[in-house]
Design an enzyme around this catalytic site. Structure first.
Site, PDB file in Angstrom:
ATOM      1  N   ARG A  81       5.076  11.946 -11.939  1.00  0.00           N
ATOM      2  CA  ARG A  81       3.652  11.939 -11.580  1.00  0.00           C
ATOM      3  C   ARG A  81       3.160  13.377 -11.583  1.00  0.00           C
ATOM      4  O   ARG A  81       2.173  13.721 -11.304  1.00  0.00           O
ATOM      5  CB  ARG A  81       3.656  11.580 -10.363  1.00  0.00           C
ATOM      6  CG  ARG A  81       3.164   9.931  -9.866  1.00  0.00           C
ATOM      7  CD  ARG A  81       3.489   9.854  -8.320  1.00  0.00           C
ATOM      8  NE  ARG A  81       2.415   9.032  -7.790  1.00  0.00           N
ATOM      9  CZ  ARG A  81       2.780   7.838  -7.446  1.00  0.00           C
ATOM     10  NH1 ARG A  81       3.848   7.243  -7.654  1.00  0.00           N
ATOM     11  NH2 ARG A  81       1.677   7.376  -6.658  1.00  0.00           N
ATOM     12  N   ARG A 118      -4.604  -5.367   0.021  1.00  0.00           N
ATOM     13  CA  ARG A 118      -3.360  -5.390  -0.454  1.00  0.00           C
ATOM     14  C   ARG A 118      -2.627  -5.591   0.669  1.00  0.00           C
ATOM     15  O   ARG A 118      -2.753  -5.218   1.769  1.00  0.00           O
ATOM     16  CB  ARG A 118      -2.617  -4.000  -1.103  1.00  0.00           C
ATOM     17  CG  ARG A 118      -1.145  -4.298  -1.191  1.00  0.00           C
ATOM     18  CD  ARG A 118      -0.436  -3.232  -2.045  1.00  0.00           C
ATOM     19  NE  ARG A 118      -0.945  -2.017  -1.898  1.00  0.00           N
ATOM     20  CZ  ARG A 118      -0.881  -0.992  -2.664  1.00  0.00           C
ATOM     21  NH1 ARG A 118      -0.273  -1.221  -3.905  1.00  0.00           N
ATOM     22  NH2 ARG A 118      -0.993   0.310  -2.170  1.00  0.00           N
ATOM     23  N   ARG A 142       0.385  -1.614   4.046  1.00  0.00           N
ATOM     24  CA  ARG A 142       0.935  -0.459   4.069  1.00  0.00           C
ATOM     25  C   ARG A 142       0.355   0.741   4.723  1.00  0.00           C
ATOM     26  O   ARG A 142      -0.903   0.625   4.818  1.00  0.00           O
ATOM     27  CB  ARG A 142       1.025   0.177   2.502  1.00  0.00           C
ATOM     28  CG  ARG A 142       2.231  -0.338   1.882  1.00  0.00           C
ATOM     29  CD  ARG A 142       2.473  -0.210   0.358  1.00  0.00           C
ATOM     30  NE  ARG A 142       2.026   1.368   0.069  1.00  0.00           N
ATOM     31  CZ  ARG A 142       1.630   1.762  -1.259  1.00  0.00           C
ATOM     32  NH1 ARG A 142       2.574   0.669  -2.103  1.00  0.00           N
ATOM     33  NH2 ARG A 142       1.366   2.808  -1.465  1.00  0.00           N
ATOM     34  N   ARG A 183      -5.132   9.806  -2.414  1.00  0.00           N
ATOM     35  CA  ARG A 183      -4.542   9.554  -3.269  1.00  0.00           C
ATOM     36  C   ARG A 183      -5.008   9.461  -4.796  1.00  0.00           C
ATOM     37  O   ARG A 183      -4.471   9.844  -5.889  1.00  0.00           O
ATOM     38  CB  ARG A 183      -3.763   7.953  -3.188  1.00  0.00           C
ATOM     39  CG  ARG A 183      -2.643   8.236  -2.264  1.00  0.00           C
ATOM     40  CD  ARG A 183      -2.489   6.720  -1.446  1.00  0.00           C
ATOM     41  NE  ARG A 183      -1.796   5.596  -2.259  1.00  0.00           N
ATOM     42  CZ  ARG A 183      -1.897   4.574  -1.935  1.00  0.00           C
ATOM     43  NH1 ARG A 183      -2.413   4.057  -0.829  1.00  0.00           N
ATOM     44  NH2 ARG A 183      -1.438   3.589  -2.664  1.00  0.00           N
TER      45      ARG A 183
HETATM   46  P1  AP5 Z   1      -0.389  -2.932  -6.984  1.00  0.00           P
HETATM   47  O1  AP5 Z   1       0.560  -3.944  -8.042  1.00  0.00           O
HETATM   48  O2  AP5 Z   1       0.514  -2.948  -5.420  1.00  0.00           O
HETATM   49  O3  AP5 Z   1      -0.697  -1.679  -7.509  1.00  0.00           O
HETATM   50  P2  AP5 Z   1       0.280  -0.397  -7.695  1.00  0.00           P
HETATM   51  O4  AP5 Z   1      -0.254   0.402  -8.763  1.00  0.00           O
HETATM   52  O5  AP5 Z   1       1.720  -0.731  -7.632  1.00  0.00           O
HETATM   53  O6  AP5 Z   1      -0.120   0.585  -6.683  1.00  0.00           O
HETATM   54  P3  AP5 Z   1       0.540   1.484  -5.642  1.00  0.00           P
HETATM   55  O7  AP5 Z   1      -0.596   1.688  -4.446  1.00  0.00           O
HETATM   56  O8  AP5 Z   1       1.893   1.084  -5.046  1.00  0.00           O
HETATM   57  O9  AP5 Z   1       0.735   2.787  -6.166  1.00  0.00           O
HETATM   58  P4  AP5 Z   1       0.875   4.306  -5.840  1.00  0.00           P
HETATM   59  O10 AP5 Z   1       1.096   4.872  -7.357  1.00  0.00           O
HETATM   60  O11 AP5 Z   1      -0.234   4.654  -5.135  1.00  0.00           O
HETATM   61  O12 AP5 Z   1       1.731   4.115  -4.601  1.00  0.00           O
HETATM   62  P5  AP5 Z   1       3.261   4.116  -4.734  1.00  0.00           P
HETATM   63  O13 AP5 Z   1       4.049   3.319  -3.962  1.00  0.00           O
HETATM   64  O14 AP5 Z   1       4.070   4.581  -6.139  1.00  0.00           O
HETATM   65  O15 AP5 Z   1      -1.713  -3.792  -6.744  1.00  0.00           O
HETATM   66  C1  AP5 Z   1      -2.659  -3.213  -5.820  1.00  0.00           C
HETATM   67  C2  AP5 Z   1      -3.235  -4.514  -5.189  1.00  0.00           C
HETATM   68  O16 AP5 Z   1      -4.229  -4.854  -6.232  1.00  0.00           O
HETATM   69  C3  AP5 Z   1      -2.606  -5.618  -4.478  1.00  0.00           C
HETATM   70  O17 AP5 Z   1      -3.024  -6.288  -3.912  1.00  0.00           O
HETATM   71  C4  AP5 Z   1      -2.557  -6.788  -5.857  1.00  0.00           C
HETATM   72  O18 AP5 Z   1      -2.212  -8.071  -5.603  1.00  0.00           O
HETATM   73  C5  AP5 Z   1      -4.020  -6.357  -6.571  1.00  0.00           C
HETATM   74  N1  AP5 Z   1      -4.093  -6.515  -7.939  1.00  0.00           N
HETATM   75  C6  AP5 Z   1      -3.097  -5.949  -9.045  1.00  0.00           C
HETATM   76  N2  AP5 Z   1      -3.503  -6.336 -10.059  1.00  0.00           N
HETATM   77  C7  AP5 Z   1      -4.901  -7.006 -10.224  1.00  0.00           C
HETATM   78  C8  AP5 Z   1      -5.781  -7.419 -10.945  1.00  0.00           C
HETATM   79  N3  AP5 Z   1      -5.443  -7.371 -12.286  1.00  0.00           N
HETATM   80  N4  AP5 Z   1      -6.893  -7.889 -10.324  1.00  0.00           N
HETATM   81  C9  AP5 Z   1      -6.975  -7.939  -9.064  1.00  0.00           C
HETATM   82  N5  AP5 Z   1      -6.171  -7.520  -8.159  1.00  0.00           N
HETATM   83  C10 AP5 Z   1      -4.932  -7.079  -8.628  1.00  0.00           C
HETATM   84  O19 AP5 Z   1       3.513   5.685  -4.021  1.00  0.00           O
HETATM   85  C11 AP5 Z   1       3.246   6.028  -2.605  1.00  0.00           C
HETATM   86  C12 AP5 Z   1       3.357   7.498  -2.433  1.00  0.00           C
HETATM   87  O20 AP5 Z   1       4.459   7.765  -2.461  1.00  0.00           O
HETATM   88  C13 AP5 Z   1       2.373   8.164  -3.097  1.00  0.00           C
HETATM   89  O21 AP5 Z   1       1.341   8.395  -2.551  1.00  0.00           O
HETATM   90  C14 AP5 Z   1       3.296   9.595  -3.083  1.00  0.00           C
HETATM   91  O22 AP5 Z   1       2.914  10.196  -1.671  1.00  0.00           O
HETATM   92  C15 AP5 Z   1       4.665   9.170  -2.985  1.00  0.00           C
HETATM   93  N6  AP5 Z   1       5.207   9.207  -4.343  1.00  0.00           N
HETATM   94  C16 AP5 Z   1       5.846   7.967  -4.994  1.00  0.00           C
HETATM   95  N7  AP5 Z   1       6.214   8.462  -6.303  1.00  0.00           N
HETATM   96  C17 AP5 Z   1       5.966   9.759  -6.434  1.00  0.00           C
HETATM   97  C18 AP5 Z   1       6.428  10.741  -7.537  1.00  0.00           C
HETATM   98  N8  AP5 Z   1       6.920  10.208  -8.520  1.00  0.00           N
HETATM   99  N9  AP5 Z   1       5.944  11.945  -7.156  1.00  0.00           N
HETATM  100  C19 AP5 Z   1       5.550  12.304  -5.997  1.00  0.00           C
HETATM  101  N10 AP5 Z   1       5.210  11.593  -4.823  1.00  0.00           N
HETATM  102  C20 AP5 Z   1       5.521  10.003  -5.044  1.00  0.00           C
END
Ligand code: AP5
Length: 212
Positions: free
Chosen positions: A92, A126, A154, A165
């Protein structure tokens, strides 16, 4: 250095990375690794890493690179990582991407492109099943009636945190598109269609690139 090539599933929060990662993992045989899931697990285990990470996650900020790279190094040392992994939500930042280059080679970056307004409505609706990890949406992918009472929202899916975010994504993560475009491995996919349409596009791309 891991021998097999890894794949990155890239995109803003709520773009559908978690939703589509199972499909890519099945086609390519590469285990999915979500740094977000790893961090949430550390938080629920009350570990030291989890305690530190939570303060960033709750504000919609990125967890420091040092913590993330420690988690990734441990994950890459496991047996099932030898043929490469599917990274979901990692890297990221440019420093994370550069550190990853020393650990594994990346053959493809699938970038899901979705506009901010659509993202806010996706994240607000979600819900996750704590028993299976399955991701649902109240409108776009409703859960079966009999499991709805156990679904969770969440902690970082509040509207304010989502806006933070998104802003973090545009400032710190979006520049990775150019980083990987310059290497000739970025493939952009329109992530704005419904879930099945996006799955079909991804499947076609992976097969075209001979990874499936
Ligand atoms: P979903 O598939 O859950 O989306 P996603 O892209 O996985 O979204 P996230 O919110 O999980 O991503 P994120 O990157 O913010 O969070 P992460 O956990 O990595 O889909 C979302 C919703 O839409 C669902 O309800 C689904 O059903 C629906 N949907 C999906 N596709 C659809 C479509 N085509 N049409 C309609 N509806 C649809 O990170 C969380 C936190 O962790 C970050 O904020 C940060 O603080 C930390 N973090 C994680 N990784 C790192 C890193 N590498 N470096 C630093 N901090 C990090």
């Amino acid at each position: 250095m891991v021998n097999g090539e890894s794949i990155i599933l890239f995109g803003p929060p709520g773009a559908g990375k978690g939703t589509q990662s199972g499909l890519i993992s099945t086609i390519t045989g590469k285990p999915q690794v979500s740094t977000g899931d790893m961090l949430r697990e550390a938080v629920s285990d009350n570990s030291e890493v989890g305690g530190e990470a939570k303060s960033y996650m709750d504000k919609g900020l990125l967890v420091p690179d040092k913590i993330i790279m420690e988690l990734i190094k441990i994950r890459l040392s496991k047996d099932d990582a030898k043929n490469g992994l599917l990274f979901d939500g990692f890297p990221r930042t440019i420093p994370q991407a550069m550190a990853l280059e020393k650990l594994t080679s990346v053959s493809m970056v699938v970038s899901l492109v979705v506009q901010d307004d659509e993202i806010v409505s996706r994240i607000a609706g979600r819900r996750t099943d704590p028993e299976t990890g399955e991701i649902y949406h109240v409108e776009y992918k409703p859960a079966p009636q009999d499991i709805r009472s156990r679904l969770l929202q969440r902690d970082d899916d509040t509207e304010d945190t989502v806006r933070n975010r998104l802003s973090t994504f545009h400032k710190q993560t979006a520049p990775l598109s150019d980083f990987y475009r310059d290497k000739g491995i970025l493939i952009e996919v329109d992530g704005s269609g419904d879930i099945e349409q996006v799955s079909s596009s991804i499947e076609a791309i992976i097969k075209r690139n001979s990874l499936g």
